[in-house]
Motif scaffolding. Sequence first.
Motif, PDB file in Angstrom:
ATOM      1  N   SER A   1       0.794  -1.241   0.022  1.00  0.00           N
ATOM      2  CA  SER A   1      -0.019  -0.070  -0.038  1.00  0.00           C
ATOM      3  C   SER A   1       0.707   1.279   0.115  1.00  0.00           C
ATOM      4  O   SER A   1       0.788   2.090  -0.684  1.00  0.00           O
ATOM      5  CB  SER A   1      -0.893  -0.073   1.296  1.00  0.00           C
ATOM      6  N   VAL A   2       1.969   1.321   0.834  1.00  0.00           N
ATOM      7  CA  VAL A   2       2.688   2.392   0.935  1.00  0.00           C
ATOM      8  C   VAL A   2       3.529   2.808  -0.313  1.00  0.00           C
ATOM      9  O   VAL A   2       3.580   3.897  -0.837  1.00  0.00           O
ATOM     10  CB  VAL A   2       3.840   2.406   2.083  1.00  0.00           C
ATOM     11  N   CYS A   3       4.012   1.615  -0.934  1.00  0.00           N
ATOM     12  CA  CYS A   3       4.634   1.627  -2.172  1.00  0.00           C
ATOM     13  C   CYS A   3       3.589   2.251  -3.205  1.00  0.00           C
ATOM     14  O   CYS A   3       3.964   2.938  -4.287  1.00  0.00           O
ATOM     15  CB  CYS A   3       5.164   0.363  -2.759  1.00  0.00           C
ATOM     16  N   GLY A   4       2.513   1.714  -3.191  1.00  0.00           N
ATOM     17  CA  GLY A   4       1.392   2.165  -4.239  1.00  0.00           C
ATOM     18  C   GLY A   4       1.086   3.568  -4.291  1.00  0.00           C
ATOM     19  O   GLY A   4       1.093   4.331  -5.180  1.00  0.00           O
ATOM     20  N   VAL A   5       1.012   3.975  -2.819  1.00  0.00           N
ATOM     21  CA  VAL A   5       0.850   5.579  -2.727  1.00  0.00           C
ATOM     22  C   VAL A   5       2.116   6.392  -3.344  1.00  0.00           C
ATOM     23  O   VAL A   5       1.820   7.333  -4.123  1.00  0.00           O
ATOM     24  CB  VAL A   5       0.643   5.830  -1.289  1.00  0.00           C
ATOM     25  N   ALA A   6       3.326   5.860  -2.829  1.00  0.00           N
ATOM     26  CA  ALA A   6       4.614   6.548  -3.445  1.00  0.00           C
ATOM     27  C   ALA A   6       4.449   6.712  -4.995  1.00  0.00           C
ATOM     28  O   ALA A   6       4.705   7.732  -5.575  1.00  0.00           O
ATOM     29  CB  ALA A   6       5.646   6.112  -2.964  1.00  0.00           C
TER      30      ALA A   6
ATOM     31  N   SER B   1      -4.429   0.400   5.525  1.00  0.00           N
ATOM     32  CA  SER B   1      -3.529   0.875   4.414  1.00  0.00           C
ATOM     33  C   SER B   1      -3.969   0.801   3.156  1.00  0.00           C
ATOM     34  O   SER B   1      -4.227   1.575   2.396  1.00  0.00           O
ATOM     35  CB  SER B   1      -2.467   0.120   4.557  1.00  0.00           C
ATOM     36  N   LEU B   2      -4.996  -0.322   3.419  1.00  0.00           N
ATOM     37  CA  LEU B   2      -5.771  -0.404   2.100  1.00  0.00           C
ATOM     38  C   LEU B   2      -6.732   0.729   1.706  1.00  0.00           C
ATOM     39  O   LEU B   2      -7.158   1.072   0.357  1.00  0.00           O
ATOM     40  CB  LEU B   2      -6.944  -1.537   1.875  1.00  0.00           C
ATOM     41  N   VAL B   3      -7.334   1.412   2.648  1.00  0.00           N
ATOM     42  CA  VAL B   3      -8.074   2.469   2.466  1.00  0.00           C
ATOM     43  C   VAL B   3      -7.251   3.731   1.924  1.00  0.00           C
ATOM     44  O   VAL B   3      -8.115   4.284   0.809  1.00  0.00           O
ATOM     45  CB  VAL B   3      -9.016   2.932   3.837  1.00  0.00           C
ATOM     46  N   ILE B   4      -6.175   3.677   2.387  1.00  0.00           N
ATOM     47  CA  ILE B   4      -5.557   4.927   1.973  1.00  0.00           C
ATOM     48  C   ILE B   4      -5.053   4.551   0.336  1.00  0.00           C
ATOM     49  O   ILE B   4      -5.057   5.610  -0.452  1.00  0.00           O
ATOM     50  CB  ILE B   4      -4.172   5.159   2.653  1.00  0.00           C
TER      51      ILE B   4
ATOM     52  N   LEU C   1     -18.736   4.279   0.224  1.00  0.00           N
ATOM     53  CA  LEU C   1     -19.460   3.506   0.996  1.00  0.00           C
ATOM     54  C   LEU C   1     -18.946   2.256   1.634  1.00  0.00           C
ATOM     55  O   LEU C   1     -19.264   1.929   2.963  1.00  0.00           O
ATOM     56  CB  LEU C   1     -20.494   2.582   0.091  1.00  0.00           C
ATOM     57  N   VAL C   2     -17.763   2.078   1.164  1.00  0.00           N
ATOM     58  CA  VAL C   2     -17.027   0.574   1.633  1.00  0.00           C
ATOM     59  C   VAL C   2     -15.852   1.018   2.675  1.00  0.00           C
ATOM     60  O   VAL C   2     -15.701   0.414   3.757  1.00  0.00           O
ATOM     61  CB  VAL C   2     -16.557  -0.062   0.676  1.00  0.00           C
ATOM     62  N   ALA C   3     -15.354   2.340   2.307  1.00  0.00           N
ATOM     63  CA  ALA C   3     -14.232   2.759   3.501  1.00  0.00           C
ATOM     64  C   ALA C   3     -14.456   2.753   4.876  1.00  0.00           C
ATOM     65  O   ALA C   3     -13.704   2.440   5.654  1.00  0.00           O
ATOM     66  CB  ALA C   3     -13.745   4.215   2.746  1.00  0.00           C
ATOM     67  N   PRO C   4     -15.732   3.373   5.221  1.00  0.00           N
ATOM     68  CA  PRO C   4     -16.074   3.324   6.692  1.00  0.00           C
ATOM     69  C   PRO C   4     -15.972   1.972   7.443  1.00  0.00           C
ATOM     70  O   PRO C   4     -15.723   1.955   8.425  1.00  0.00           O
ATOM     71  CB  PRO C   4     -17.192   4.080   6.696  1.00  0.00           C
ATOM     72  N   TRP C   5     -16.534   0.957   6.728  1.00  0.00           N
ATOM     73  CA  TRP C   5     -16.708  -0.392   7.092  1.00  0.00           C
ATOM     74  C   TRP C   5     -15.327  -0.922   7.310  1.00  0.00           C
ATOM     75  O   TRP C   5     -15.132  -1.668   8.318  1.00  0.00           O
ATOM     76  CB  TRP C   5     -17.610  -1.074   6.384  1.00  0.00           C
TER      77      TRP C   5
ATOM     78  N   ILE D   1      -2.323   5.305  12.042  1.00  0.00           N
ATOM     79  CA  ILE D   1      -2.877   5.053  10.699  1.00  0.00           C
ATOM     80  C   ILE D   1      -4.262   4.720  10.365  1.00  0.00           C
ATOM     81  O   ILE D   1      -4.998   5.318   9.428  1.00  0.00           O
ATOM     82  CB  ILE D   1      -2.185   3.652   9.854  1.00  0.00           C
ATOM     83  N   THR D   2      -5.039   4.498  11.525  1.00  0.00           N
ATOM     84  CA  THR D   2      -6.378   4.463  11.604  1.00  0.00           C
ATOM     85  C   THR D   2      -6.951   5.938  11.434  1.00  0.00           C
ATOM     86  O   THR D   2      -7.947   6.126  10.684  1.00  0.00           O
ATOM     87  CB  THR D   2      -6.990   3.923  13.029  1.00  0.00           C
ATOM     88  N   GLY D   3      -6.111   6.939  12.454  1.00  0.00           N
ATOM     89  CA  GLY D   3      -6.567   8.390  12.054  1.00  0.00           C
ATOM     90  C   GLY D   3      -6.379   8.875  10.732  1.00  0.00           C
ATOM     91  O   GLY D   3      -7.163   9.639  10.341  1.00  0.00           O
ATOM     92  N   LEU D   4      -5.259   8.435   9.981  1.00  0.00           N
ATOM     93  CA  LEU D   4      -5.094   8.853   8.714  1.00  0.00           C
ATOM     94  C   LEU D   4      -5.924   8.203   7.775  1.00  0.00           C
ATOM     95  O   LEU D   4      -6.354   9.163   6.801  1.00  0.00           O
ATOM     96  CB  LEU D   4      -3.602   8.517   8.404  1.00  0.00           C
ATOM     97  N   ALA D   5      -6.204   7.082   7.804  1.00  0.00           N
ATOM     98  CA  ALA D   5      -7.171   6.427   6.798  1.00  0.00           C
ATOM     99  C   ALA D   5      -8.709   7.265   6.971  1.00  0.00           C
ATOM    100  O   ALA D   5      -9.347   7.346   6.127  1.00  0.00           O
ATOM    101  CB  ALA D   5      -7.309   5.038   7.112  1.00  0.00           C
ATOM    102  N   SER D   6      -8.954   7.625   8.144  1.00  0.00           N
ATOM    103  CA  SER D   6     -10.117   8.257   8.549  1.00  0.00           C
ATOM    104  C   SER D   6     -10.108   9.638   7.804  1.00  0.00           C
ATOM    105  O   SER D   6     -11.353   9.814   7.419  1.00  0.00           O
ATOM    106  CB  SER D   6     -10.507   8.553  10.087  1.00  0.00           C
ATOM    107  N   VAL D   7      -9.230  10.271   8.164  1.00  0.00           N
ATOM    108  CA  VAL D   7      -9.034  11.544   7.201  1.00  0.00           C
ATOM    109  C   VAL D   7      -9.053  11.451   5.974  1.00  0.00           C
ATOM    110  O   VAL D   7      -9.618  12.167   5.007  1.00  0.00           O
ATOM    111  CB  VAL D   7      -7.777  12.455   7.976  1.00  0.00           C
TER     112      VAL D   7
END
Length: 270
Positions: A116-121, A180-183, A197-201, A247-253
């Motif tokens: 996930s981190v590599c994908g974001v980069a 990390s998947l959400v991000i 729809l899916v991200a919060p769950w 990372i939970t806080g980051l994904a939430s934002v």
Amino acid sequence: MGHYNRTIATTPALFRLALLAIMSLVIRFLFMKDTPSPTGSGAIVMAIGIFINGAIGQFPFLNNELARSFTLILFILFLLIAVSYIADVWQGKFFRLHFADPVGCFAVGTWIAGTSVCGVALSQRLPDWKPLVQTMVIGNIGLWLYFVYRIMLSFIQFFDNDSWRKVHGVLFLSTVSTQSLVIVWKASFGESSIYRLVAPWVILLGVVFYFVSFTLIVRRYASKGAEIDLDKGWFNTNCITHGAMSITGLASVVSGVVRRTSSSWSGCGL
């Protein structure tokens, strides 16, 4: 014309990737032992990727001149580790090395978070590579689904017998990998109605994993009572207690589940 420009922009990156790959292989064969990558090797990709995606922005020279090269190095490192795991599959020892141990299998979460981190980069530094990143994310989701299946069996086992006495902070990788998947999903595919729809769950599932892991770890240390010896019994992985919460806080934002109300998130590259 747009396609032509993208081709021009991509060609130097491919040349640079090839050059860095050759250098990496030379270093690999000359200075590193020919041994399989441990299960937690994805943590290396995680650490470097977090620097590229966040902290490097505080160093203008590195961010402007070298960020793409660092991203390509990260991708090469990701591939080298992935090839090692593929070799384990080929040799028929994949499950025994990485999934057989009910506690150790949680370290597979570093593969998911590292991807996930590599994908974001790659999405940020090499946007023309989005199709490749999207393929990585789809494969990552497949791995995550199997990972969740295995760790659920482990959680059941921890509550069913005395194996919980061996747990430690590696359990929090269940949360880290999930969030990390959400991000990376948003970074590679963008925001859509399905994502919203899916991200919060998915985030909620990561929170559940966090509290289950926290309960098991507290139970382990509380069971020792006055005999507890943190000098010998404390694991470095317990520091993931904080990382999983962060990372939970980051994904939430990132997902919009929690709205950004402060400039304090500006350093996260959002």
